[in-house]
Design a protein around this motif. Structure first.
Motif, PDB file in Angstrom:
ATOM      1  N   ARG A  38       0.851  -1.188   0.000  1.00  0.00           N
ATOM      2  CA  ARG A  38       0.000   0.000   0.000  1.00  0.00           C
ATOM      3  C   ARG A  38       0.888   1.241   0.000  1.00  0.00           C
ATOM      4  NH1 ARG A  38      -3.994  -0.388   4.527  1.00  0.00           N
ATOM      5  NH2 ARG A  38      -5.494  -1.094   2.998  1.00  0.00           N
ATOM      6  N   HIS A  39       0.510   2.218  -0.786  1.00  0.00           N
ATOM      7  CA  HIS A  39       1.235   3.485  -0.802  1.00  0.00           C
ATOM      8  C   HIS A  39       0.326   4.567  -0.248  1.00  0.00           C
ATOM      9  CE1 HIS A  39       3.133   1.023  -3.921  1.00  0.00           C
ATOM     10  NE2 HIS A  39       4.240   1.667  -3.626  1.00  0.00           N
ATOM     11  N   ASN A  40       0.773   5.201   0.792  1.00  0.00           N
ATOM     12  CA  ASN A  40      -0.001   6.290   1.366  1.00  0.00           C
ATOM     13  C   ASN A  40       0.761   7.595   1.196  1.00  0.00           C
ATOM     14  OD1 ASN A  40      -1.935   4.522   2.212  1.00  0.00           O
ATOM     15  ND2 ASN A  40      -1.569   4.780   4.398  1.00  0.00           N
ATOM     16  N   ASN A  42       1.431  11.367   2.240  1.00  0.00           N
ATOM     17  CA  ASN A  42       1.250  12.187   3.425  1.00  0.00           C
ATOM     18  C   ASN A  42       2.122  13.426   3.246  1.00  0.00           C
ATOM     19  OD1 ASN A  42       1.113  13.332   5.926  1.00  0.00           O
ATOM     20  ND2 ASN A  42       1.651  11.482   7.056  1.00  0.00           N
ATOM     21  N   ASN A  61       0.558  -2.792   9.379  1.00  0.00           N
ATOM     22  CA  ASN A  61       1.213  -2.209   8.209  1.00  0.00           C
ATOM     23  C   ASN A  61       2.679  -1.973   8.522  1.00  0.00           C
ATOM     24  OD1 ASN A  61      -1.209  -2.168   6.849  1.00  0.00           O
ATOM     25  ND2 ASN A  61      -1.673  -0.072   7.448  1.00  0.00           N
ATOM     26  N   ILE A  77      -4.434   7.080  -2.519  1.00  0.00           N
ATOM     27  CA  ILE A  77      -4.120   5.867  -1.757  1.00  0.00           C
ATOM     28  C   ILE A  77      -4.340   4.706  -2.711  1.00  0.00           C
ATOM     29  CG2 ILE A  77      -4.850   4.374   0.128  1.00  0.00           C
ATOM     30  CD1 ILE A  77      -5.791   7.032   1.523  1.00  0.00           C
ATOM     31  N   GLU A  79      -3.670   0.476  -3.562  1.00  0.00           N
ATOM     32  CA  GLU A  79      -3.374  -0.824  -2.987  1.00  0.00           C
ATOM     33  C   GLU A  79      -3.110  -1.771  -4.142  1.00  0.00           C
ATOM     34  OE1 GLU A  79      -5.928  -3.750  -0.393  1.00  0.00           O
ATOM     35  OE2 GLU A  79      -5.819  -1.762   0.510  1.00  0.00           O
TER      36      GLU A  79
END
Ligand code: ZN
Length: 164
Positions: A38-40, A42, A61, A77, A79
């Motif tokens: 997953r890439h978040n 921020n 995570n 976001i 996935e």
């Protein structure tokens, strides 16, 4: 009696398990990599996480990397599956609702070594690994119509049967 057959191809996935305290379980649990990444985003950073799950399916995570971005409006976001086998997750509950009594899984290809209990725990959404082990020991999960052990290895051409 309604049967359903799936075809699986198992590829080589590196063993990735981490012993860690699970807040939900309240004890030391073994977390296994689901191979989902997953890439978040921020602010100006993008965090890459590996999604691990404990035996009771609680998620953790694990931070893998932080990337800097140069765009102000990165807020997506995403996935994705990484190096994952081409197999869809099985929901026992929804199959049972459809009247399925026996699930057959034909192993079209097996690369590397794979324990049956681990593979099933990864692919079956609503059974934990300990539930799967119990069913294997009771004979409700078999390979080629034979009672097996949770540590039994999977190989090409074999057929797993799950009696719901
Ligand atoms: Zn847990």
């Amino acid at each position: 009696m309604l049967n359903i057959t799936f075809h699986w191809k198992l590829s080589q996935i590196p063993e990735r398990a981490v012993k860690k305290h699970c807040k939900m379980c309240g004890k030391l649990s073994v977390f296994t990599d689901t191979n989902v990444r997953r890439h978040n985003a921020n602010g100006k950073s993008i965090y890459k996480y590996a999604i691990y799950k404990c035996e009771k399916n609680h998620t953790w995570n694990k931070k893998l990397a932080i990337y800097k971005t140069f765009s102000e409006h990165v807020a997506e976001i995403e996935e994705q599956k990484e190096e994952a086998p081409i197999m869809s997750a099985i929901s026992i509950t929804s199959l049972a609702e459809q009247g399925v009594k026996v699930i057959h899984i034909v192993l079209d290809e097996v690369i590397g070594t794979h324990r049956i209990d681990k593979v099933l725990a990864n692919q079956i959404e609503d059974w934990s690994r300990s539930q799967i082990i119990e069913k294997i020991e009771k004979g409700a999960i078999q390979i080629n119509e034979q009672v097996i052990k949770p540590s039994s290895r999977l190989s090409k051409g074999k057929r797993i049967s799950i009696f719901i």
